[in-house]
Design an enzyme around this catalytic site. Sequence first.
Site, mmCIF file in Angstrom:
data_model
loop_
_atom_site.group_PDB
_atom_site.id
_atom_site.type_symbol
_atom_site.label_atom_id
_atom_site.label_comp_id
_atom_site.label_asym_id
_atom_site.label_seq_id
_atom_site.Cartn_x
_atom_site.Cartn_y
_atom_site.Cartn_z
ATOM 1 N N GLU A 91 -8.263 -5.825 4.778
ATOM 2 C CA GLU A 91 -8.156 -5.464 3.359
ATOM 3 C C GLU A 91 -6.939 -6.123 2.715
ATOM 4 O O GLU A 91 -6.976 -6.520 1.560
ATOM 5 C CB GLU A 91 -8.096 -3.942 3.223
ATOM 6 C CG GLU A 91 -9.416 -3.293 3.613
ATOM 7 C CD GLU A 91 -9.298 -1.839 4.020
ATOM 8 O OE1 GLU A 91 -9.592 -0.979 3.194
ATOM 9 O OE2 GLU A 91 -8.905 -1.568 5.165
ATOM 10 N N ARG A 150 -2.700 -2.013 -3.347
ATOM 11 C CA ARG A 150 -3.966 -1.337 -3.072
ATOM 12 C C ARG A 150 -3.985 -0.029 -3.883
ATOM 13 O O ARG A 150 -3.045 0.751 -3.846
ATOM 14 C CB ARG A 150 -4.056 -0.988 -1.595
ATOM 15 C CG ARG A 150 -5.301 -0.207 -1.305
ATOM 16 C CD ARG A 150 -5.183 0.594 -0.051
ATOM 17 N NE ARG A 150 -6.397 1.376 0.124
ATOM 18 C CZ ARG A 150 -6.440 2.509 0.778
ATOM 19 N NH1 ARG A 150 -5.355 3.019 1.298
ATOM 20 N NH2 ARG A 150 -7.580 3.152 0.890
ATOM 21 N N ASN A 210 0.873 -1.167 0.000
ATOM 22 C CA ASN A 210 0.000 0.000 0.000
ATOM 23 C C ASN A 210 0.917 1.225 0.000
ATOM 24 O O ASN A 210 1.459 1.611 1.040
ATOM 25 C CB ASN A 210 -0.894 -0.023 1.252
ATOM 26 C CG ASN A 210 -1.859 1.145 1.282
ATOM 27 O OD1 ASN A 210 -1.806 2.039 0.439
ATOM 28 N ND2 ASN A 210 -2.741 1.148 2.266
ATOM 29 N N ARG A 219 -12.965 15.048 8.606
ATOM 30 C CA ARG A 219 -13.771 15.374 7.411
ATOM 31 C C ARG A 219 -15.213 15.676 7.809
ATOM 32 O O ARG A 219 -15.765 15.009 8.678
ATOM 33 C CB ARG A 219 -13.751 14.207 6.424
ATOM 34 C CG ARG A 219 -12.435 14.069 5.699
ATOM 35 C CD ARG A 219 -12.404 12.822 4.836
ATOM 36 N NE ARG A 219 -11.395 11.895 5.311
ATOM 37 C CZ ARG A 219 -11.248 10.648 4.878
ATOM 38 N NH1 ARG A 219 -12.066 10.171 3.971
ATOM 39 N NH2 ARG A 219 -10.308 9.876 5.362
ATOM 40 N N HIS A 232 -13.419 2.347 0.409
ATOM 41 C CA HIS A 232 -13.373 1.241 1.386
ATOM 42 C C HIS A 232 -14.012 -0.022 0.817
ATOM 43 O O HIS A 232 -14.449 -0.901 1.569
ATOM 44 C CB HIS A 232 -14.144 1.575 2.683
ATOM 45 C CG HIS A 232 -13.596 2.717 3.476
ATOM 46 N ND1 HIS A 232 -14.401 3.635 4.109
ATOM 47 C CD2 HIS A 232 -12.321 3.083 3.742
ATOM 48 C CE1 HIS A 232 -13.648 4.522 4.738
ATOM 49 N NE2 HIS A 232 -12.393 4.207 4.529
#
Length: 402
Positions: free
Chosen positions: A385, A91, A7, A241, A180
Amino acid sequence: MKVLVINAGSSSLKYQLYNMTDESVLASGRVERIGMDSSIVTHEPTGKPEVRDVSEILDHVTAVKRVIDMLTHDEHGVISSMDEIDAVGHRIVHGGEVFKNSVLVTAEVKNEIKRLFDLAPLHNPAHMMGITAVDNNLPNVPQAVVFDTAFHQTMPASSYLYPIPKVLYRRHKIRRYGFHGTSHAYVSDVAASYLKKPLNELKMVTCHIGNGASVTAILDGKSYDTSMGMTPLEGLMMGTRSGDIDPAIVPFVMGKEELTLSEVNSMLNKHSGMMAISGVSSDMREVIDAMNEGDENAKLAFDMYVYRVRKYIGAYAAAMNGIDTLIFTAGVGENSSVLREAVCKGITFLGIELDDEKNAIRSKEAREISTAASRVKVLVVPTNEELLIARDTFELVQNASK
Ligand code: AMP
């Protein structure tokens, strides 16, 4: 077969080496501060002590070289030579509309990822550097790419289109993509196995609640709608956020506060959410601690956060004309019984009945936290993941060699 999962971020690179025979992790680690002075490599070989190394790592090519050095090292290595790495899986945050599944890396795939730089300017260029770095260090090893957006490509147009002039979709591909996806796909799959039911017979809502957070409606095993949009800013309130706000606030604030586009973007992505409302932290643990000590702003942030999760669960239950499985995952979803309780206790009308004792149990395994009588099964499923990336990579490489 051994699969290295990467990643790559702009100044960091995380990795895991999997033995796909039993899906065990042989080693994991991260390279931080790439391109800065004193880069740090933290290497965690399974069953051996962690190693930390500080040196100058100027680019991703050198970072991947350092990872290979660590993996093959005499003392803290886990393989004897880099020839044991059979495949690499990356990823990738944005796959646009092109990538509906994971794919093996080809020249054409690289070009497509580059064409998508516009949609994910902070992420896709960094991922590309990871792919190039593997090309340089392991030129004969097949690579695969697994996209955060791919799982959501099954959404119908009524979910993914925004009600704005259609020309903007045609010209700029402005639409909901969702993120996601690897996590939502993984936990829904684990939940179906846990419940011993076919995935395509369940109406699920999966809540990936970590620093970034998104909720997905999964109908017939496919993503039907998801709370993140064209970018990961839409949807739930998050650590820093804002999530959903009235879009008219943007031009209004720009005028009143004389902010530039980049400043307002930074405000919504980095200085909003729980951090802005609590004034304490973007970290859920710290917000809950402050709330328990009587901090009213922290309580307000927590209440707003919970309220918005509930609204999405209710909306998606309506969107699918029902819900039979509710899943919590990621940092907050897996670890905070307080958050799960606050969410579930407010939506009992859906047929959700939490078992307080089960909810309080901490475990790394998938588990049910609803009562036997609860119509909706509520599960906590730790996400993974990296494992899904390793599985997809393994499968693609195996199929290609048939
Ligand atoms: P992630 O982005 O999935 O790594 O999740 C990070 C978030 O999980 C942070 O906001 C952490 O505060 C939160 N988190 C981790 N453990 C707990 C816990 N026990 N209670 C509440 N939040 C937690």
